[in-house]
Write a protein that holds these residues in place. Structure first.
Motif, mmCIF file in Angstrom:
data_model
loop_
_atom_site.group_PDB
_atom_site.id
_atom_site.type_symbol
_atom_site.label_atom_id
_atom_site.label_comp_id
_atom_site.label_asym_id
_atom_site.label_seq_id
_atom_site.Cartn_x
_atom_site.Cartn_y
_atom_site.Cartn_z
ATOM 1 N N PRO A 1 0.820 -1.224 0.000
ATOM 2 C CA PRO A 1 0.000 0.000 0.000
ATOM 3 C C PRO A 1 0.855 1.276 0.000
ATOM 4 O O PRO A 1 1.957 1.305 0.526
ATOM 5 N N TYR A 2 0.301 2.311 -0.641
ATOM 6 C CA TYR A 2 0.851 3.674 -0.538
ATOM 7 C C TYR A 2 -0.318 4.649 -0.693
ATOM 8 O O TYR A 2 -1.401 4.280 -1.156
ATOM 9 N N LYS A 3 -0.089 5.887 -0.281
ATOM 10 C CA LYS A 3 -1.164 6.868 -0.299
ATOM 11 C C LYS A 3 -0.788 8.098 -1.131
ATOM 12 O O LYS A 3 0.395 8.433 -1.275
ATOM 13 N N VAL A 4 -1.846 8.765 -1.612
ATOM 14 C CA VAL A 4 -1.694 10.001 -2.371
ATOM 15 C C VAL A 4 -2.640 11.040 -1.763
ATOM 16 O O VAL A 4 -3.820 10.762 -1.536
ATOM 17 N N PHE A 5 -2.093 12.258 -1.506
ATOM 18 C CA PHE A 5 -2.906 13.358 -0.976
ATOM 19 C C PHE A 5 -2.808 14.557 -1.924
ATOM 20 O O PHE A 5 -1.717 14.931 -2.361
ATOM 21 N N HIS A 6 -3.962 15.153 -2.203
ATOM 22 C CA HIS A 6 -4.026 16.428 -2.919
ATOM 23 C C HIS A 6 -4.490 17.481 -1.907
ATOM 24 O O HIS A 6 -5.587 17.377 -1.345
ATOM 25 N N TYR A 7 -3.647 18.485 -1.683
ATOM 26 C CA TYR A 7 -3.942 19.509 -0.680
ATOM 27 C C TYR A 7 -4.256 20.850 -1.354
ATOM 28 O O TYR A 7 -3.662 21.200 -2.397
ATOM 29 N N LEU A 8 -5.131 21.609 -0.715
ATOM 30 C CA LEU A 8 -5.427 22.974 -1.142
ATOM 31 C C LEU A 8 -4.841 23.943 -0.114
ATOM 32 O O LEU A 8 -5.056 23.782 1.088
ATOM 33 N N VAL A 9 -4.122 24.945 -0.618
ATOM 34 C CA VAL A 9 -3.565 25.986 0.249
ATOM 35 C C VAL A 9 -4.258 27.294 -0.119
ATOM 36 O O VAL A 9 -4.067 27.816 -1.227
ATOM 37 N N ASN A 10 -5.067 27.819 0.821
ATOM 38 C CA ASN A 10 -5.790 29.046 0.491
ATOM 39 C C ASN A 10 -4.909 30.270 0.694
ATOM 40 O O ASN A 10 -3.744 30.172 1.073
ATOM 41 N N ARG A 11 -5.499 31.451 0.443
ATOM 42 C CA ARG A 11 -4.725 32.687 0.458
ATOM 43 C C ARG A 11 -4.144 33.006 1.828
ATOM 44 O O ARG A 11 -3.199 33.780 1.946
ATOM 45 N N ASN A 12 -4.733 32.400 2.892
ATOM 46 C CA ASN A 12 -4.246 32.629 4.245
ATOM 47 C C ASN A 12 -3.224 31.585 4.680
ATOM 48 O O ASN A 12 -2.750 31.612 5.823
ATOM 49 N N GLY A 13 -2.904 30.662 3.787
ATOM 50 C CA GLY A 13 -1.936 29.617 4.107
ATOM 51 C C GLY A 13 -2.539 28.400 4.788
ATOM 52 O O GLY A 13 -1.804 27.480 5.164
ATOM 53 N N SER B 1 6.841 23.462 -5.943
ATOM 54 C CA SER B 1 7.916 23.867 -5.052
ATOM 55 C C SER B 1 7.430 24.078 -3.622
ATOM 56 O O SER B 1 8.213 24.483 -2.757
ATOM 57 N N TYR B 2 6.161 23.811 -3.388
ATOM 58 C CA TYR B 2 5.618 24.026 -2.045
ATOM 59 C C TYR B 2 6.283 23.039 -1.075
ATOM 60 O O TYR B 2 6.475 21.852 -1.405
ATOM 61 N N PRO B 3 6.648 23.480 0.136
ATOM 62 C CA PRO B 3 7.326 22.592 1.093
ATOM 63 C C PRO B 3 6.519 21.321 1.355
ATOM 64 O O PRO B 3 5.316 21.371 1.603
ATOM 65 N N LEU C 1 0.684 16.430 -3.192
ATOM 66 C CA LEU C 1 0.612 17.491 -4.181
ATOM 67 C C LEU C 1 -0.140 18.675 -3.563
ATOM 68 O O LEU C 1 -1.216 18.497 -2.966
ATOM 69 N N TYR C 2 0.431 19.875 -3.709
ATOM 70 C CA TYR C 2 -0.149 21.073 -3.104
ATOM 71 C C TYR C 2 -0.605 22.042 -4.209
ATOM 72 O O TYR C 2 0.143 22.328 -5.151
ATOM 73 N N TYR C 3 -1.828 22.521 -4.054
ATOM 74 C CA TYR C 3 -2.408 23.478 -4.997
ATOM 75 C C TYR C 3 -2.649 24.795 -4.245
ATOM 76 O O TYR C 3 -3.365 24.823 -3.244
ATOM 77 N N VAL C 4 -2.021 25.853 -4.734
ATOM 78 C CA VAL C 4 -2.104 27.147 -4.069
ATOM 79 C C VAL C 4 -3.147 28.018 -4.766
ATOM 80 O O VAL C 4 -3.226 28.051 -6.003
ATOM 81 N N GLU C 5 -3.959 28.697 -3.969
ATOM 82 C CA GLU C 5 -5.007 29.552 -4.522
ATOM 83 C C GLU C 5 -4.390 30.609 -5.437
ATOM 84 O O GLU C 5 -3.377 31.217 -5.119
ATOM 85 N N LYS C 6 -5.034 30.800 -6.575
ATOM 86 C CA LYS C 6 -4.520 31.738 -7.562
ATOM 87 C C LYS C 6 -4.490 33.153 -7.017
ATOM 88 O O LYS C 6 -5.363 33.557 -6.252
ATOM 89 N N LYS C 7 -3.492 33.899 -7.447
ATOM 90 C CA LYS C 7 -3.372 35.297 -7.069
ATOM 91 C C LYS C 7 -3.242 36.133 -8.333
ATOM 92 O O LYS C 7 -2.508 35.788 -9.245
ATOM 93 N N TYR C 8 -3.993 37.221 -8.366
ATOM 94 C CA TYR C 8 -3.958 38.120 -9.507
ATOM 95 C C TYR C 8 -3.534 39.509 -9.042
ATOM 96 O O TYR C 8 -3.843 39.918 -7.931
ATOM 97 N N SER C 9 -2.839 40.189 -9.888
ATOM 98 C CA SER C 9 -2.371 41.528 -9.527
ATOM 99 C C SER C 9 -3.031 42.570 -10.411
ATOM 100 O O SER C 9 -3.293 42.336 -11.597
ATOM 101 N N LEU C 10 -3.303 43.703 -9.825
ATOM 102 C CA LEU C 10 -3.770 44.872 -10.566
ATOM 103 C C LEU C 10 -2.693 45.938 -10.430
ATOM 104 O O LEU C 10 -2.384 46.382 -9.325
ATOM 105 N N THR C 11 -2.118 46.311 -11.535
ATOM 106 C CA THR C 11 -1.023 47.280 -11.537
ATOM 107 C C THR C 11 -1.542 48.645 -11.962
ATOM 108 O O THR C 11 -2.138 48.783 -13.033
ATOM 109 N N PHE C 12 -1.321 49.618 -11.099
ATOM 110 C CA PHE C 12 -1.664 50.999 -11.429
ATOM 111 C C PHE C 12 -0.408 51.689 -11.939
ATOM 112 O O PHE C 12 0.580 51.784 -11.215
#
Length: 314
Positions: A41-53, A86-88, A106-117
């Motif tokens: 046996p072996y296991k697989v985990f898919h994790y979500l990392v939100n904007r607050n970590g 590259s997530y720890p 496997l770690y999935y980080v919440e998308k971040k978008y930038s608005l440049t003025f």
């Protein structure tokens, strides 16, 4: 006597023939063949990392495989999240260990978008980064610049795109955004005045102050008078050959002379009270009277001459 091994990760391959040989020391050597187990046996985990970590499990899988096989987990498509290899703690591929403790993460980080003025002058740039879901609607600010009026934001540097004004809501629609400040140069007002002139009437010039390109309302004549004349309006030329204006008309101040001259019309004389004074100017209102007087006087003078001649003959 030799015994065969047993364990959790390998088993004796009983399908093979047990071979024995005698070596140089007259010892019997037996060969045992083992195969790796396929149910480790072996296991697989898919994790979500939100904007607050904060980390949550999106999916957990329990799988089996052969001992010492290298296994790899494929990434998933998750709305508003990206795989961060590259997530720890990330472990996308590994070897199946006999102890069954192999874990892929496997770690999935919440998308971040930038608005440049972009201030759109000099080298000033102010980038504000917003996380999706945290503030995907941005209330647009205002900017200031010496000598200019801020005319809002635009999606194109030259102002040819979509315009947004301070206080508008800007939506970060799953993409980075850039807004360019738009500027209008301040023009220093040029002071001027509209001058009303009496043009032969009584009174002093009257002026109304303003700036070039201002639109002012032409006023009625409340300042000038002229004995024997009626005020008829205003004109840009003293002799009435220019543009005529009346009370209530709009006049646009120019960078030059802004003068309106009063226009006058001579009042017609009352013949019953005519004084016989010779007019000082060529006035149409009296010309007919004077022509009549001259003709009458001439005829009377001729008549008197004729009468005197006839008297001498007798």
């Amino acid at each position: 006597m030799t015994k065969w091994r047993s364990g959790n990760s390998y088993y004796l391959d009983g399908t093979n023939t047990l071979n024995g040989t005698v070596n140089d020391q007259n010892s019997l050597v037996l060969e045992f063949k083992y195969k790796p187990k396929n149910d480790i046996p072996y296991k697989v985990f898919h994790y979500l990392v939100n904007r607050n970590g904060n980390i949550t499990v999106e999916e957990e899988k329990s799988l089996t495989g052969y001992t010492n096989d290298v296994v790899q987990e494929n990434s998933k498509t998750i709305n508003n999240y990206n795989l961060d290899d590259s997530y720890p703690g990330t472990n996308i591929s590994d070897t199946i260990r006999a102890d069954g403790n192999t874990i892929l993460k496997l770690y999935y980080v919440e998308k971040k978008y930038s608005l440049t003025f972009k201030a759109n002058y000099g080298t000033e740039t102010n980038q504000v980064r917003y996380d999706y879901g945290d503030q995907s609607i941005v209330v647009l600010p205002a900017l200031s610049r010496s000598g200019y009026t801020f005319a809002g934001w635009n999606t194109q540097q030259d102002g040819s795109g979509t315009t947004f004004m301070p206080g508008d809501n800007y939506a970060l629609l799953n993409t980075d955004g850039i807004l360019y400040a738009q500027w209008i140069p301040l023009v220093t007002p040029i002071s001027t005045a509209l001058i009303y002139k009496p043009n032969g009437g009584d009174g002093s010039d009257y002026s109304v102050n303003g700036n070039v390109d201002d639109i002012v309302t032409v006023e009625d004549n409340n300042w000038f008078s002229r004995n024997g004349y009626t005020f008829t309006g205003w004109n840009t030329k003293a002799d009435g050959s220019g543009a005529a204006y009346g009370a209530g008309d709009n006049y646009t101040l120019i960078d030059g002379d802004n003068v309106l001259y009063a226009q006058w019309k001579k009042n017609r004389p009352n013949h019953s009270t005519y004084t016989g004074e010779i007019p000082l100017t060529a006035d149409e209102s009296n010309i007919a009277v004077w022509i009549g007087i001259c003709i009458t006087s001439f005829i009377a003078m001729i008549g008197m001459i004729l009468i005197k001649r006839q008297s001498k003959r007798h």
